[in-house]
Design a protein around this motif. Structure first.
Motif: not given
Length: 410
Positions: A255-256, A292, A296, A307-311, A375-376, A378
């Motif tokens: 996810e990253a 993102l 990374t 840290r993985g973030r979701s879009l 800062k995507l 979630q």
């Protein structure tokens, strides 16, 4: 003194340009972007280039930070174990960090005759080919557009507005990822433009000839030019290079956006499959994914863990010619809502977003430090699916099949 790392971005679309500019802010990196063309292509404008209303190319010096080195070439192989790229020119390029951002393109049609006689619309060259073929047509020559995702909708409306007799084949439905109320708005606009929309399984193209299209229900349509927009795929560079990909050839990452094979390689845009679950192919996802991916890389170079973030995708917009459009709102998981803006206001919103995208890239080139760390938001549905035991490893989280691209948007 800290070692300088060589960061290379493969692909200069929306994701690649954002990633390159963001990486250029680090004094610990030299940044090189490799792209087959010397100019940035506004893919979300290619239907306009095909009809002669917009150029859709911009010199890279306008959208890349001055410190980014541009190499006009094609990467033919990634040799990860020796940290090098093989280029079509015969040159080899070293990398310490690699951003894989090769984008997507029209899939080769499997329908008999389509590859020989139909024209795709996903690259600059295809757009120019279509424009030249349209210029040679006599007035009133019938045109057929196969595929009624956003790409098909936009090009069919553009052609119809210019007075061409157009038939849009919507075998899988008109705008299948859109809300039914939005589809009705689009259908009404096609009626105003005098374009014909054929829907349902019987309207699927089963054969294409130079001057006609055969449908599944046995009908034949006269077609002086056939435009094929039914399905997109990604380049097979990652697969040919021995990296782990999903069934469609996207690079599988966490996810990253880090490759599951090599933590020096990250992916962004249409060619990335975070946790095996790619986002919808669109500019709206490509740019934040590019940011993102860069973040990374910057964290890893600094010795920190990304840290993985979701879009979350809030919606999509489509042009319906130059005087109408739709802005479709969506939930954070990209599920379409009933709420949409159509007509002239929809066209103004679409044009504003499209023009604003280029303005944003030019601003990032001058001041790359303005690109946020993204800062995507979630996506709750994505988080739930990723956590579910036994969840499938591929497909769309947002309700649209992987092959149903929603416009020329990355």
């Amino acid at each position: 003194m800290s070692r300088i790392h060589d960061a290379v971005i493969v692909g200069g679309g929306y994701a690649g340009v954002v990633a390159a500019n963001r990486l250029s802010t680090s004094p610990a990196l030299t940044v090189t972007l490799v792209n087959p063309r010397p100019s940035f292509v506004e893919r979300i404008r290619l239907h306009q280039r095909a009809t002669g209303s917009y150029d859709a190319t911009v010199p890279y010096r306008e959208v890349l930070a001055p410190s980014v080195r541009l190499i006009v070439d094609t990467v033919t192989r990634i040799v990860a174990d020796s940290s090098r790229l093989e280029l079509a020119s015969g040159v080899e390029l070293h990398f310490d960090r690699l951003v894989y951002a090769v984008g997507s393109h029209a899939a080769t049609p499997e329908v008999p005759g389509a590859a020989e006689h139909a024209i795709a619309l996903s690259t600059l060259e295809q757009s120019d080919d279509l424009r030249h073929r349209l210029e040679s047509l006599p007035a009133g020559a019938p045109l057929t557009v196969v595929g009624a995702g956003s790409t098909g909708i936009e090009v069919a409306a553009e052609l119809a507005e210019q007075g061409h007799p157009v038939t849009l084949l919507a075998g899988g439905g008109l705008g299948p990822s859109l809300h039914p109320s939005t589809r009705r708005t689009i259908a009404r606009q096609f009626e105003r433009l005098g374009a014909r929309v054929l829907s349902g399984p019987g309207a699927r193209a089963v054969a294409v000839q130079a001057d006609r299209v055969q449908l599944a229900d046995g009908r034949e349509l006269s077609s002086a030019r056939t435009v094929w927009t039914a399905g997109f795929t990604v380049p097979d560079l990652a697969r040919r290079s021995g990296l782990t990909t999903d069934a469609s050839g996207r690079l599988v990452t966490d996810e990253a956006l880090t490759s599951v094979d090599d933590d020096r390689i990250v992916a962004a845009g249409d060619c990335a499959a975070p946790s095996g679950r790619p986002y919808r192919m669109c500019c709206a996802s490509a740019q934040p994914l590019g940011a993102l991916a860069a973040e990374t890389v910057l964290l890893r170079v600094a010795g920190d863990a990304p840290r993985g973030r979701s879009l979350a995708l809030p919606g999509q917009c489509l042009s319906l010619g130059r005087r109408a459009g739709v802005m479709q709102l969506a939930r954070r998981d990209d599920t379409s809502l009933r709420t949409h803006v159509g007509g002239r206001p929809g066209a103004l919103i679409k044009e504003g977003i499209t023009a604003g995208t280029l303005v944003g890239l030019r601003t990032m080139a001058r001041r790359p430090g303005l690109i946020p760390a993204m800062k995507l938001l979630q996506d709750p549905r994505r988080a739930a699916l990723l956590a579910a035991p036994g969840a499938p490893a591929s497909g769309s989280v947002a309700g649209s099949p992987v092959g149903d691209v929603t416009g020329l948007t990355d």
